[in-house]
Design a protein around this motif. Sequence first.
Motif, short mmCIF file in Angstrom:
data_model
loop_
_atom_site.label_atom_id
_atom_site.label_comp_id
_atom_site.label_asym_id
_atom_site.label_seq_id
_atom_site.Cartn_x
_atom_site.Cartn_y
_atom_site.Cartn_z
N PRO A 1 -38.78 17.65 -35.29
CA PRO A 1 -39.66 16.88 -34.41
C PRO A 1 -38.89 15.76 -33.72
N ALA A 2 -39.21 15.57 -32.43
CA ALA A 2 -38.60 14.47 -31.66
C ALA A 2 -39.39 13.20 -31.90
N ALA A 3 -38.73 12.06 -31.77
CA ALA A 3 -39.37 10.76 -32.02
C ALA A 3 -40.56 10.53 -31.10
N GLY A 4 -40.44 10.88 -29.84
CA GLY A 4 -41.52 10.65 -28.89
C GLY A 4 -42.43 11.85 -28.70
N GLY A 5 -42.35 12.82 -29.59
CA GLY A 5 -43.13 14.05 -29.45
C GLY A 5 -42.26 15.20 -28.99
N GLY A 6 -42.70 16.38 -29.24
CA GLY A 6 -41.92 17.56 -28.89
C GLY A 6 -40.96 17.95 -29.99
N THR A 7 -39.98 18.75 -29.65
CA THR A 7 -39.03 19.28 -30.63
C THR A 7 -37.61 19.11 -30.13
N VAL A 8 -36.73 18.68 -31.02
CA VAL A 8 -35.31 18.59 -30.71
C VAL A 8 -34.63 19.87 -31.20
N PHE A 9 -33.87 20.49 -30.31
CA PHE A 9 -33.20 21.76 -30.62
C PHE A 9 -31.70 21.56 -30.76
N THR A 10 -31.12 22.32 -31.68
CA THR A 10 -29.67 22.45 -31.79
C THR A 10 -29.34 23.93 -31.68
N THR A 11 -28.35 24.26 -30.87
CA THR A 11 -28.00 25.66 -30.65
C THR A 11 -26.53 25.90 -30.97
N LYS A 12 -26.19 27.19 -30.99
CA LYS A 12 -24.80 27.57 -31.28
C LYS A 12 -24.55 28.96 -30.71
N GLY A 13 -23.39 29.12 -30.12
CA GLY A 13 -22.97 30.46 -29.71
C GLY A 13 -22.53 31.25 -30.94
N ASP A 14 -22.92 32.50 -31.04
CA ASP A 14 -22.60 33.29 -32.24
C ASP A 14 -21.11 33.37 -32.51
#
Length: 200
Positions: free
Chosen positions: A101-114
């Motif tokens: 969860p993001a501090a101001g609402g929504g979602t924080v994403f982390t990604t990675k190339g395989d």
Amino acid sequence: MARQHTQGVGALRRLSRWAVNLVVFVVIAACAAWLVPSLMGYSRYVITGGSMTGTYDKGSIVLEKPVAVHDLKVGDVITYLPPADSGVANLVTHRILAMKPAAGGGTVFTTKGDANPKPDPWHFTLVSQEQPLVQLGVPHAGWVLIALADRNTRMMLIGGPAALIALVALGQLAGAARPGTRRREAAKAPTATVAAAPAG
């Protein structure tokens, strides 16, 4: 000599027809790869880097359909534009590694190339309500589009067959202009006979 010239012109004519057919096939294949997915509701992206090698190799086309952002989950592969301060100005197709969860609402994403050893060095939120999610990958299909994106390749595909056709036409004109050729054609032409009028 004339027979050799005729054989050479015939070979050039066959080669020019083959080249034109090849160009037509390539153009039709590229148009199909670009238009058909849209008619089926898919977005399509060409993989131009190696960060997803082993899953979606360079030159593949990935087909995506939009899903609600809140339906995304870890393990999904998405195509998105990294944040402005990431230094990456192009779209990337990477796998979701983490969500929180993001501090101001929504979602924080982390990604990675395989194929990358480490996660992407940025975190981001998605401002849209929907996000394209990879549904299918088509290996090697994107190479046609990558090639057509290059101006020199386009000129070669268009100019090559045109040059062959022009060469064949010049060969035919040169052959027709030779005196020996004109004499042979005149000899082959049917001759008209004039009947003599009866006397008296």
